[in-house]
Write a protein that holds these residues in place. Structure first.
Motif, short mmCIF file in Angstrom:
data_model
loop_
_atom_site.label_atom_id
_atom_site.label_comp_id
_atom_site.label_asym_id
_atom_site.label_seq_id
_atom_site.Cartn_x
_atom_site.Cartn_y
_atom_site.Cartn_z
N LEU A 27 0.80 -1.29 0.08
CA LEU A 27 -0.12 0.00 0.02
C LEU A 27 0.91 1.42 0.05
CD1 LEU A 27 -2.79 -0.96 2.54
CD2 LEU A 27 -3.15 -0.52 0.00
N LEU A 28 1.88 1.23 0.73
CA LEU A 28 2.67 2.52 0.87
C LEU A 28 3.54 2.63 -0.53
CD1 LEU A 28 4.22 2.36 4.38
CD2 LEU A 28 2.75 3.98 3.60
N PHE A 29 4.01 1.32 -1.24
CA PHE A 29 4.36 1.56 -2.51
C PHE A 29 3.52 2.02 -3.60
CE2 PHE A 29 5.92 -0.42 -6.60
CZ PHE A 29 7.14 -0.09 -6.45
N VAL A 30 2.20 1.79 -3.53
CA VAL A 30 1.67 2.25 -4.50
C VAL A 30 1.06 3.82 -4.21
CG1 VAL A 30 -1.07 1.97 -5.05
CG2 VAL A 30 0.34 0.13 -5.04
N CYS A 31 0.81 3.99 -2.87
CA CYS A 31 0.66 5.15 -2.94
C CYS A 31 1.84 6.50 -3.14
CB CYS A 31 0.24 5.58 -1.41
SG CYS A 31 -1.29 4.74 -0.92
N THR A 32 2.99 5.94 -2.83
CA THR A 32 4.16 6.75 -3.19
C THR A 32 4.40 6.87 -4.48
OG1 THR A 32 5.34 6.04 -0.96
CG2 THR A 32 6.69 6.84 -2.85
N CYS A 33 4.15 5.76 -5.49
CA CYS A 33 4.07 5.89 -6.84
C CYS A 33 3.27 6.77 -7.44
CB CYS A 33 4.30 4.47 -7.52
SG CYS A 33 5.78 3.58 -6.99
N ALA A 34 2.00 6.66 -6.67
CA ALA A 34 0.88 7.48 -7.40
C ALA A 34 1.46 8.91 -6.93
CB ALA A 34 -0.38 7.19 -6.66
N TYR A 35 1.92 9.38 -6.16
CA TYR A 35 2.45 10.87 -5.56
C TYR A 35 3.51 11.30 -6.64
CZ TYR A 35 4.76 14.46 -3.36
OH TYR A 35 5.25 15.79 -3.08
N PHE A 36 4.37 10.20 -6.93
CA PHE A 36 5.54 10.50 -7.84
C PHE A 36 4.82 10.81 -9.30
CE2 PHE A 36 8.95 7.99 -5.72
CZ PHE A 36 9.09 8.81 -4.57
N LYS A 37 4.04 10.33 -9.61
CA LYS A 37 3.36 10.60 -10.81
C LYS A 37 2.78 11.93 -10.80
CE LYS A 37 0.24 8.49 -14.48
NZ LYS A 37 -0.63 7.60 -14.75
N LYS A 38 2.28 12.50 -9.75
CA LYS A 38 1.78 13.98 -9.92
C LYS A 38 2.78 14.86 -9.87
CE LYS A 38 -2.69 12.69 -9.42
NZ LYS A 38 -3.44 12.50 -10.50
N VAL A 39 4.01 14.60 -9.52
CA VAL A 39 5.23 15.65 -9.38
C VAL A 39 5.85 15.40 -10.74
CG1 VAL A 39 7.33 16.26 -8.23
CG2 VAL A 39 5.49 15.33 -7.07
N THR A 47 -3.53 5.57 -9.08
CA THR A 47 -4.64 6.68 -9.81
C THR A 47 -5.62 6.17 -10.05
OG1 THR A 47 -3.36 6.47 -11.90
CG2 THR A 47 -2.50 8.14 -10.43
N ARG A 48 -5.81 4.95 -10.95
CA ARG A 48 -7.01 4.63 -11.39
C ARG A 48 -7.93 4.11 -10.13
NH1 ARG A 48 -5.50 1.30 -16.69
NH2 ARG A 48 -4.69 3.23 -18.12
N LEU A 49 -7.32 3.43 -9.08
CA LEU A 49 -7.92 2.71 -8.11
C LEU A 49 -8.00 3.52 -6.80
CD1 LEU A 49 -7.44 -1.01 -8.50
CD2 LEU A 49 -9.35 0.19 -9.45
N HIS A 50 -7.86 4.97 -6.81
CA HIS A 50 -7.58 5.87 -5.71
C HIS A 50 -8.44 5.66 -4.70
CE1 HIS A 50 -10.33 8.31 -8.30
NE2 HIS A 50 -10.88 8.89 -7.14
N ALA A 51 -9.65 5.45 -4.74
CA ALA A 51 -10.76 5.12 -3.83
C ALA A 51 -10.44 3.91 -3.03
CB ALA A 51 -12.29 5.05 -4.45
N ALA A 52 -10.08 3.01 -3.77
CA ALA A 52 -10.02 1.56 -3.14
C ALA A 52 -8.55 1.35 -2.16
CB ALA A 52 -10.03 0.45 -4.14
#
Length: 74
Positions: free
Chosen positions: A15-27, A53-58
């Motif tokens: 979960l932390l890996f997915v959240c971090t990579c999704a944040y990296f996509k915004k920078v 980013t696609r499953l941000h709610a889940a």
């Protein structure tokens, strides 16, 4: 504390890996540097960012449930 070698530790890491990579996509600078490859070993970062980013709610619900589990149940 969670042990990395247990199932809940692996879930927290994922979960932390997915959240971090999704944040990296915004920078913008990090997106061009880290998420430019879509295949191979570096493609794992891109695929995790797409999942985040696609499953941000889940992913958000899973983070909240995992935090509740670690803080109050474990």
């Amino acid at each position: 504390m969670t042990n990395v070698y247990s199932l809940d530790g692996i879930l927290v890491f994922g979960l932390l890996f997915v959240c971090t990579c999704a944040y990296f996509k915004k920078v913008p600078r990090l997106k061009s540097w880290l998420l430019s490859e879509k295949k191979g070993v570096w493609g794992v970062f891109y695929k995790a960012a797409v999942i985040g980013t696609r499953l941000h709610a889940a992913v958000a619900v899973a983070c909240i449930v995992m935090a509740f589990y670690i803080l109050f149940i474990k």
